[in-house]
Design a protein around this motif. Structure first.
Motif, short mmCIF file in Angstrom:
data_model
loop_
_atom_site.label_atom_id
_atom_site.label_comp_id
_atom_site.label_asym_id
_atom_site.label_seq_id
_atom_site.Cartn_x
_atom_site.Cartn_y
_atom_site.Cartn_z
N THR A 191 -3.86 0.50 -3.28
CA THR A 191 -4.85 0.50 -1.02
C THR A 191 -6.49 0.55 -2.84
O THR A 191 -6.74 0.82 -3.93
N GLU A 192 -7.19 0.94 -1.33
CA GLU A 192 -8.99 0.67 -2.02
C GLU A 192 -9.35 2.70 -1.91
O GLU A 192 -8.62 3.26 -2.26
N ASN B 277 4.07 6.66 -2.10
CA ASN B 277 2.69 7.08 -1.61
C ASN B 277 2.66 8.16 -0.10
O ASN B 277 2.62 7.35 0.75
N GLY C 217 -5.82 -2.11 -5.55
CA GLY C 217 -5.40 -2.31 -4.22
C GLY C 217 -5.97 -4.20 -3.74
O GLY C 217 -5.50 -5.04 -2.34
N THR C 218 -7.21 -4.45 -4.11
CA THR C 218 -8.06 -4.95 -3.00
C THR C 218 -8.36 -5.52 -4.46
O THR C 218 -9.18 -5.22 -5.73
N TYR D 277 -6.38 2.41 -8.51
CA TYR D 277 -6.94 1.61 -7.37
C TYR D 277 -7.16 -0.01 -7.10
O TYR D 277 -7.78 0.00 -7.40
N PRO E 114 0.68 -1.31 0.27
CA PRO E 114 0.28 -0.13 -0.16
C PRO E 114 1.19 1.56 -0.05
O PRO E 114 0.05 2.34 -0.13
N THR E 115 1.79 1.18 0.33
CA THR E 115 2.85 1.96 0.17
C THR E 115 3.47 2.74 -1.46
O THR E 115 4.47 3.81 -1.11
N ARG F 139 -1.88 2.86 -7.39
CA ARG F 139 -2.39 2.91 -6.25
C ARG F 139 -2.56 1.72 -5.76
O ARG F 139 -4.06 1.00 -6.14
N LEU G 131 0.35 7.54 2.45
CA LEU G 131 0.11 6.54 3.31
C LEU G 131 0.90 6.21 4.52
O LEU G 131 2.18 6.40 4.57
#
Length: 455
Positions: free
Chosen positions: A176-177, A237, A197-198, A195, A109-110, A174, A240
């Motif tokens: 992340t969510e 990022n 991330g998931t 985004y 996430p970073t 990125r 975060l």
């Protein structure tokens, strides 16, 4: 001329050498020599140059590119290289009028991946973010949806300046969510963000690859569309807090359920010897085809035929009305009135899940009534009446490997006014009929060559 489309006199496909396909989870497979078409033409269509190397870091400079290696250009981190991916591999069941480039990633996430590039002189291009363990798409962005950098132009906007000199874009990924209330893709001038991330299941996305696909470069430009490959850097990022990098150890096997229909039909119809007598002529039947990872972006529809009879004494004749498309190959811009951005007919096989050959919109002859009349031979002689002057597109498919063959008809980036003439409302696996698509339905029958002569 309709909607800016300029019709060529005829297609021409030059022979290309054997080469080998690479995919991170697939063994090397030799490709076959492509098909030949002996027709008269004014302007030869683009045929992508296949290369043997996997790294493209040393590819020659394209025209109109920005020199990202210059010390005057600031970078947030080390330059990352794209990996060339032939378009006829298992993962893609590829379209041979496209060039594919892969960038494997591993991120937390970073991490932020920054992609800076220039809109290519090509029919269209996309960025796809996929997850390696599941081999599933996370998100995809079509070039026309990227907001250009301040002071630049996106030539893929309807009515956009096709020859614009300032044509820069920036895309960030990125892990992340997305912000609350936002989609996975948030467009913004100079700051388009995916985004990623998931996954759809909610599991974290940490390893995968970014896929860049460039279709039909304009005449006079190389396979990257004349702008060189986008420049990739890793960045932090900063929004975060730092976090320990975590990877998933869960193993996933490839899911072949998406190809169940393809394989079942092949198993039912494969013959021991294609030189024997064949069953009586039958119409070609089509079904909606919708594997998840074959839907690399929204607004793309596939239909797949039943197994093709490779009778050396028969011709397969397919006729359908041609959807209009932008003639970017001849450097005409996109008006926005076209039926779709791209369509093609692809020979594919479940053996290795390979795409074997492609003929697309700008490579076909379109007759005076706006129809494609595609005549495919598996050994039968070409009738004297089957000429480009008479509105026919001839394909000698006798060079293809002796494997089960299907056809996949691809409709890409369909206009709202035209969607009713596609298989958009047909569930995957269901039969598509002429009632669903009207005169745009690809009707196919097997004929004796003498039928053409007598007609």
């Amino acid at each position: 001329m309709r909607n800016g489309y300029f019709r060529q006199a005829g297609p021409s496909f030059t022979s290309q050498p054997h080469y080998y396909s690479y995919h991170p989870s697939y063994t090397f497979q030799p490709n076959h020599l492509p098909l030949t078409q002996n027709v008269v033409h004014r302007v030869p269509p683009y045929v992508p140059n296949q290369i043997n190397q996997t790294s493209v870091s040393n590819i020659a400079v394209s025209r109109n590119q920005t020199d990202h290696t210059s010390s005057n250009v600031p970078h947030p981190g080390p330059h990352q290289n794209w990996i060339y991916q032939p378009s006829d591999t298992y993962f893609f069941l590829g379209d041979h009028n496209a060039s594919y480039y892969i960038f494997p990633y591993e991120a937390d996430p970073t991490t932020e991946i920054v992609i800076r590039g220039r809109y290519p002189y090509a029919r269209y291009f996309t960025f796809n973010v996929a997850n390696i363990p599941t081999h599933r798409l996370v998100d995809a962005i079509v070039g026309k949806d990227l907001i250009p950098d301040p002071g630049s132009t996106n030539p893929f906007f309807p009515g956009g300046d096709w020859g614009a000199t300032n044509r820069n874009y920036t895309l960030k990924i990125r892990f992340t969510e997305p912000p609350e209330g936002s989609n996975l893709f948030v467009p913004d001038a100079g700051n388009n963000v995916i985004y990623a991330g998931t996954l759809e299941s909610g599991a974290p996305n940490r390893t995968g690859f970014i896929i860049l696909r460039i279709y039909v470069p304009s005449i006079g430009y190389d396979k990257t569309g004349g702008v060189d490959l986008p420049f990739i850097t890793y960045a932090q990022n900063s929004s975060l807090p730092s976090a320990a990098f975590q990877t998933t150890t869960q193993q996933h096997q490839l899911d072949f359920d998406d190809f169940r229909y393809l394989n079942e039909v092949a198993n039912m119809n494969t013959r021991n010897n294609i030189e024997n007598n064949f069953r009586q002529n039958v119409d070609l039947t089509w079904k909606r085809f919708g594997p998840e990872f074959l839907q690399p972006e929204g607004n793309t529809i596939y239909t797949i035929s039943t197994l093709i009879d490779r009778d050396p004494n028969k011709l397969l004749y397919i006729r359908w009305k041609a959807p209009t498309f932008p003639d970017t190959y001849h450097n005409f811009g996109i008006s926005g009135d076209e039926d779709m951005q791209y369509w093609s007919m692809n020979f594919v096989t479940p053996v290795g899940m390979l795409g074997l050959y492609t003929i697309s919109d700008y490579q076909t002859i379109i007759d005076n009534e706006g129809y494609v009349n595609l005549v495919i031979s598996f050994g039968a002689q070409r009738p004297s009446s089957v000429t480009s002057e008479n509105g026919f597109t001839w394909i000698d498919a006798s060079q293809l490997p002796l494997v089960p063959l299907f056809l996949i008809y691809r409709n890409n980036q369909i206009s709202e006014d035209f969607i009713q003439y596609t298989a958009a409302d047909i569930p995957p696996g269901e039969i598509v009929t002429s009632q669903d698509m009207g005169e745009y339905y690809q009707s196919g029958i097997y004929l004796d060559p003498m039928d053409f002569e007598q007609a």
